[in-house]
Design a protein around this motif. Structure first.
Motif, PDB file in Angstrom:
ATOM      1  N   LEU A 233       0.688  -0.937   0.208  1.00 36.91           N
ATOM      2  CA  LEU A 233       0.287  -0.064  -0.063  1.00 36.91           C
ATOM      3  C   LEU A 233       1.213   1.331   0.067  1.00 36.91           C
ATOM      4  O   LEU A 233       1.715   0.904   0.655  1.00 36.91           O
ATOM      5  CB  LEU A 233      -1.243  -0.173   1.179  1.00 36.91           C
ATOM      6  CG  LEU A 233      -2.034  -1.080   0.937  1.00 36.91           C
ATOM      7  CD1 LEU A 233      -2.253  -1.305   3.121  1.00 36.91           C
ATOM      8  CD2 LEU A 233      -2.822  -0.874   0.235  1.00 36.91           C
ATOM      9  N   VAL A 234       0.174   2.164  -0.205  1.00 37.45           N
ATOM     10  CA  VAL A 234       1.043   3.507  -0.403  1.00 37.45           C
ATOM     11  C   VAL A 234       0.500   4.696   0.476  1.00 37.45           C
ATOM     12  O   VAL A 234      -0.932   4.640   1.106  1.00 37.45           O
ATOM     13  CB  VAL A 234       1.148   4.330  -1.902  1.00 37.45           C
ATOM     14  CG1 VAL A 234       1.876   2.626  -3.171  1.00 37.45           C
ATOM     15  CG2 VAL A 234      -0.639   4.316  -1.973  1.00 37.45           C
ATOM     16  N   THR A 235       1.053   5.899   0.835  1.00 38.24           N
ATOM     17  CA  THR A 235       0.619   6.625   1.580  1.00 38.24           C
ATOM     18  C   THR A 235       1.803   8.096   1.373  1.00 38.24           C
ATOM     19  O   THR A 235       2.323   8.005   0.465  1.00 38.24           O
ATOM     20  CB  THR A 235       0.389   6.542   3.665  1.00 38.24           C
ATOM     21  OG1 THR A 235       0.116   7.064   3.691  1.00 38.24           O
ATOM     22  CG2 THR A 235       2.285   5.892   3.650  1.00 38.24           C
ATOM     23  N   VAL A 236       1.023   9.062   2.121  1.00 34.14           N
ATOM     24  CA  VAL A 236       2.036   9.993   2.790  1.00 34.14           C
ATOM     25  C   VAL A 236       1.628  10.836   3.534  1.00 34.14           C
ATOM     26  O   VAL A 236       0.833  10.997   4.085  1.00 34.14           O
ATOM     27  CB  VAL A 236       1.956  11.271   0.769  1.00 34.14           C
ATOM     28  CG1 VAL A 236      -0.233  11.665   1.475  1.00 34.14           C
ATOM     29  CG2 VAL A 236       2.556  12.813   1.468  1.00 34.14           C
ATOM     30  N   THR A 237       2.973  10.887   4.057  1.00 33.63           N
ATOM     31  CA  THR A 237       3.212  11.241   5.572  1.00 33.63           C
ATOM     32  C   THR A 237       2.068  12.891   5.865  1.00 33.63           C
ATOM     33  O   THR A 237       3.020  13.586   4.505  1.00 33.63           O
ATOM     34  CB  THR A 237       4.202  11.058   6.279  1.00 33.63           C
ATOM     35  OG1 THR A 237       5.253  11.925   5.807  1.00 33.63           O
ATOM     36  CG2 THR A 237       4.219   9.935   6.227  1.00 33.63           C
ATOM     37  N   THR A 238       1.762  12.947   6.474  1.00 28.24           N
ATOM     38  CA  THR A 238       0.485  14.443   6.303  1.00 28.24           C
ATOM     39  C   THR A 238       0.865  14.949   7.826  1.00 28.24           C
ATOM     40  O   THR A 238       0.407  14.626   8.497  1.00 28.24           O
ATOM     41  CB  THR A 238      -0.030  14.758   6.022  1.00 28.24           C
ATOM     42  OG1 THR A 238      -1.936  13.849   6.752  1.00 28.24           O
ATOM     43  CG2 THR A 238      -0.559  14.668   3.819  1.00 28.24           C
ATOM     44  N   THR A 239       0.954  16.581   8.522  1.00 31.17           N
ATOM     45  CA  THR A 239       0.885  16.843   9.573  1.00 31.17           C
ATOM     46  C   THR A 239      -0.196  17.714   9.460  1.00 31.17           C
ATOM     47  O   THR A 239       0.207  19.249   9.342  1.00 31.17           O
ATOM     48  CB  THR A 239       2.308  17.232  10.502  1.00 31.17           C
ATOM     49  OG1 THR A 239       3.083  17.688   9.348  1.00 31.17           O
ATOM     50  CG2 THR A 239       3.619  15.939  10.397  1.00 31.17           C
ATOM     51  N   PRO A 240      -1.518  17.314   9.673  1.00 31.15           N
ATOM     52  CA  PRO A 240      -2.396  19.023   9.540  1.00 31.15           C
ATOM     53  C   PRO A 240      -2.650  19.715  10.379  1.00 31.15           C
ATOM     54  O   PRO A 240      -2.751  19.655  11.259  1.00 31.15           O
ATOM     55  CB  PRO A 240      -3.625  17.901   9.212  1.00 31.15           C
ATOM     56  CG  PRO A 240      -4.032  16.823   9.383  1.00 31.15           C
ATOM     57  CD  PRO A 240      -1.751  16.462   9.849  1.00 31.15           C
ATOM     58  N   LEU A 241      -1.182  20.691  10.133  1.00 30.14           N
ATOM     59  CA  LEU A 241      -0.969  22.078  11.237  1.00 30.14           C
ATOM     60  C   LEU A 241      -2.572  22.805  11.623  1.00 30.14           C
ATOM     61  O   LEU A 241      -3.397  22.856  10.355  1.00 30.14           O
ATOM     62  CB  LEU A 241      -0.180  23.269  10.753  1.00 30.14           C
ATOM     63  CG  LEU A 241       1.466  22.482  10.161  1.00 30.14           C
ATOM     64  CD1 LEU A 241       1.579  23.899   9.080  1.00 30.14           C
ATOM     65  CD2 LEU A 241       1.508  21.831  11.256  1.00 30.14           C
ATOM     66  N   ASN A 242      -2.288  23.538  12.733  1.00 30.45           N
ATOM     67  CA  ASN A 242      -3.433  24.027  13.382  1.00 30.45           C
ATOM     68  C   ASN A 242      -4.858  23.024  13.148  1.00 30.45           C
ATOM     69  O   ASN A 242      -5.739  23.665  13.413  1.00 30.45           O
ATOM     70  CB  ASN A 242      -3.797  24.895  12.619  1.00 30.45           C
ATOM     71  CG  ASN A 242      -4.411  26.524  13.612  1.00 30.45           C
ATOM     72  OD1 ASN A 242      -3.712  26.298  14.604  1.00 30.45           O
ATOM     73  ND2 ASN A 242      -5.304  26.946  13.083  1.00 30.45           N
ATOM     74  N   CYS A 243      -4.885  21.393  12.384  1.00 21.54           N
ATOM     75  CA  CYS A 243      -6.661  21.085  12.521  1.00 21.54           C
ATOM     76  C   CYS A 243      -6.784  20.276  13.665  1.00 21.54           C
ATOM     77  O   CYS A 243      -7.428  20.017  13.771  1.00 21.54           O
ATOM     78  CB  CYS A 243      -5.914  20.293  11.077  1.00 21.54           C
ATOM     79  SG  CYS A 243      -5.741  21.117   9.977  1.00 21.54           S
ATOM     80  N   GLY A 244      -5.702  19.829  14.452  1.00 24.15           N
ATOM     81  CA  GLY A 244      -5.650  18.771  15.795  1.00 24.15           C
ATOM     82  C   GLY A 244      -6.956  19.548  16.541  1.00 24.15           C
ATOM     83  O   GLY A 244      -7.822  18.424  16.528  1.00 24.15           O
ATOM     84  N   PRO A 245      -6.988  20.069  16.824  1.00 25.14           N
ATOM     85  CA  PRO A 245      -8.501  20.241  17.833  1.00 25.14           C
ATOM     86  C   PRO A 245      -9.465  19.790  17.311  1.00 25.14           C
ATOM     87  O   PRO A 245     -10.264  18.941  18.255  1.00 25.14           O
ATOM     88  CB  PRO A 245      -8.191  22.232  18.286  1.00 25.14           C
ATOM     89  CG  PRO A 245      -6.954  22.776  18.423  1.00 25.14           C
ATOM     90  CD  PRO A 245      -5.935  21.250  17.104  1.00 25.14           C
ATOM     91  N   ARG A 246      -9.871  20.515  15.703  1.00 28.19           N
ATOM     92  CA  ARG A 246     -11.093  20.375  15.164  1.00 28.19           C
ATOM     93  C   ARG A 246     -10.978  19.326  15.173  1.00 28.19           C
ATOM     94  O   ARG A 246     -12.630  18.480  15.047  1.00 28.19           O
ATOM     95  CB  ARG A 246     -11.091  21.325  14.155  1.00 28.19           C
ATOM     96  CG  ARG A 246     -10.746  23.240  14.482  1.00 28.19           C
ATOM     97  CD  ARG A 246     -10.860  23.435  13.063  1.00 28.19           C
ATOM     98  NE  ARG A 246     -12.267  24.091  12.484  1.00 28.19           N
ATOM     99  CZ  ARG A 246     -12.181  24.522  11.376  1.00 28.19           C
ATOM    100  NH1 ARG A 246     -11.162  24.571  11.100  1.00 28.19           N
ATOM    101  NH2 ARG A 246     -12.906  23.886  10.446  1.00 28.19           N
ATOM    102  N   LEU A 247     -10.229  18.543  14.741  1.00 27.99           N
ATOM    103  CA  LEU A 247     -10.225  17.185  14.634  1.00 27.99           C
ATOM    104  C   LEU A 247     -10.353  15.862  15.178  1.00 27.99           C
ATOM    105  O   LEU A 247     -11.228  15.244  15.339  1.00 27.99           O
ATOM    106  CB  LEU A 247      -8.684  16.728  13.420  1.00 27.99           C
ATOM    107  CG  LEU A 247      -9.090  17.080  11.730  1.00 27.99           C
ATOM    108  CD1 LEU A 247      -7.872  16.494  11.618  1.00 27.99           C
ATOM    109  CD2 LEU A 247     -10.071  17.257  10.933  1.00 27.99           C
ATOM    110  N   ARG A 248      -9.500  16.579  16.492  1.00 19.85           N
ATOM    111  CA  ARG A 248     -10.047  15.697  17.871  1.00 19.85           C
ATOM    112  C   ARG A 248     -11.547  15.838  17.870  1.00 19.85           C
ATOM    113  O   ARG A 248     -11.968  14.788  18.606  1.00 19.85           O
ATOM    114  CB  ARG A 248      -9.267  15.884  18.898  1.00 19.85           C
ATOM    115  CG  ARG A 248      -9.586  15.667  19.968  1.00 19.85           C
ATOM    116  CD  ARG A 248      -8.679  16.126  21.405  1.00 19.85           C
ATOM    117  NE  ARG A 248      -9.228  17.887  21.180  1.00 19.85           N
ATOM    118  CZ  ARG A 248     -10.091  17.943  22.311  1.00 19.85           C
ATOM    119  NH1 ARG A 248     -10.820  17.048  22.556  1.00 19.85           N
ATOM    120  NH2 ARG A 248     -10.247  19.128  22.585  1.00 19.85           N
TER     121      ARG A 248
END
Length: 289
Positions: A233-248
């Protein structure tokens, strides 16, 4: 004396206003606004800041769990290979992982959930500080939820590219042809969001210290990437800046969890391309003393 006091007060007030104005101007120039004299460091998400200090402050020491009882030790099972076999296996493993690439063009073809279960179990074998295993892997398959995640990320990423990240960071990313549009968040059959648990809870409800949680979860992510490569399988590492609280909140995760990484997972699309990058040779990444 009574005449000088109001004058002195006025002078002090003027100085205070001047200092604050100077500070505001420095902040604006540091954020890459017109007239900037010094390039600011790229903005970093609060959730991604390292919180792994062994001696982290505790708001209320009485609320933290005491050390658990000793764990029984058992004999270690180990397979030792002949030297030639070791060399062969290490070379083959390197060549296999050297084919791993970050892929942003992911097919919507479904992947077996048993495979996802297995790669996450593999990630869960990572070492962790005091064996606290401070990770939570949230697997998202629902198309509506994936799209809501995409909306949050693209909204924040546009701000990141336009304001927060700084001119130099955006310039360095141009060779990868990336922007704030993340189509793969919709097309990938699975999204894996990796949360670090900054602390945990014991059976009696008291808080449990999670030592080196960021390092531990980062190691786990590395194993997960290798497991995905091994599964085809494939992927791309992403760090969604400033999205953590809303996604949590969107994913109903507790407040002791902070989003560390997001991986869209699937098969590469037929038209998938990747930048023709070269990796540093051994003599540039290893020093022998």
């Amino acid at each position: 004396m009574f005449f000088l006091t109001p004058v002195l007060v006025a002078v002090v007030c003027i100085l205070i206003v001047w200092i604050f104005k100077s500070a505001d101007g420095s902040i604006e120039r540091g954020n890459g606004e017109p007239g900037a004299t010094v390039e600011a460091r790229p903005w970093v998400d609060e959730d991604l800041k390292d919180s792994t200090d062994l001696h982290q402050e505790e708001e209320d020491a009485d609320e933290w769990q005491e050390s658990e009882e000793n764990v029984e030790h058992v004999p270690f099972s180990h397979t030792r290979y002949p030297e030639k076999e070791m060399v062969k296996r290490s070379q083959e493993f390197y060549e296999f992982l050297n084919k791993r690439r970050s892929v942003r063009f992911i097919s919507n073809e479904q992947v077996p959930m048993e495979v996802i279960d297995n790669v996450i179990k593999a990630a869960g074998t990572a070492p962790s500080g005091a064996h606290t295993e401070p990770w939570t892997f949230v697997v998202v398959k629902d198309s509506d939820m994936k799209h809501r995640i995409r909306e949050i990320i693209e909204e924040e990423e546009e701000i990141n590219y336009m304001k927060r990240m700084g001119h130099r960071w955006v310039t360095d990313l141009k060779k990868f042809r990336t922007n704030w549009i993340k189509e793969y968040l919709d097309t990938a059959p699975v999204l894996i969001l990796i949360f670090k648990q900054v602390y945990g809870f014991a059976a009696n409800g008291k808080r449990k210290v999670h030592y080196y949680n960021e390092i531990s979860v980062s190691i786990s992510c590395g194993i997960l990437l290798a497991a995905l490569q091994n599964a085809g399988l494939v992927t791309v590492t992403t760090t969604p800046l400033n999205c953590g609280p809303r996604l949590r909140v969107l994913l109903s995760r507790p407040t002791n969890e902070k989003l560390l990484m997001l991986l869209p997972v699937g098969y590469p699309s037929k038209e998938a391309t990747v930048p023709d990058l070269k990796r540093k040779p051994l003599d540039q990444i290893m020093v022998t003393v």
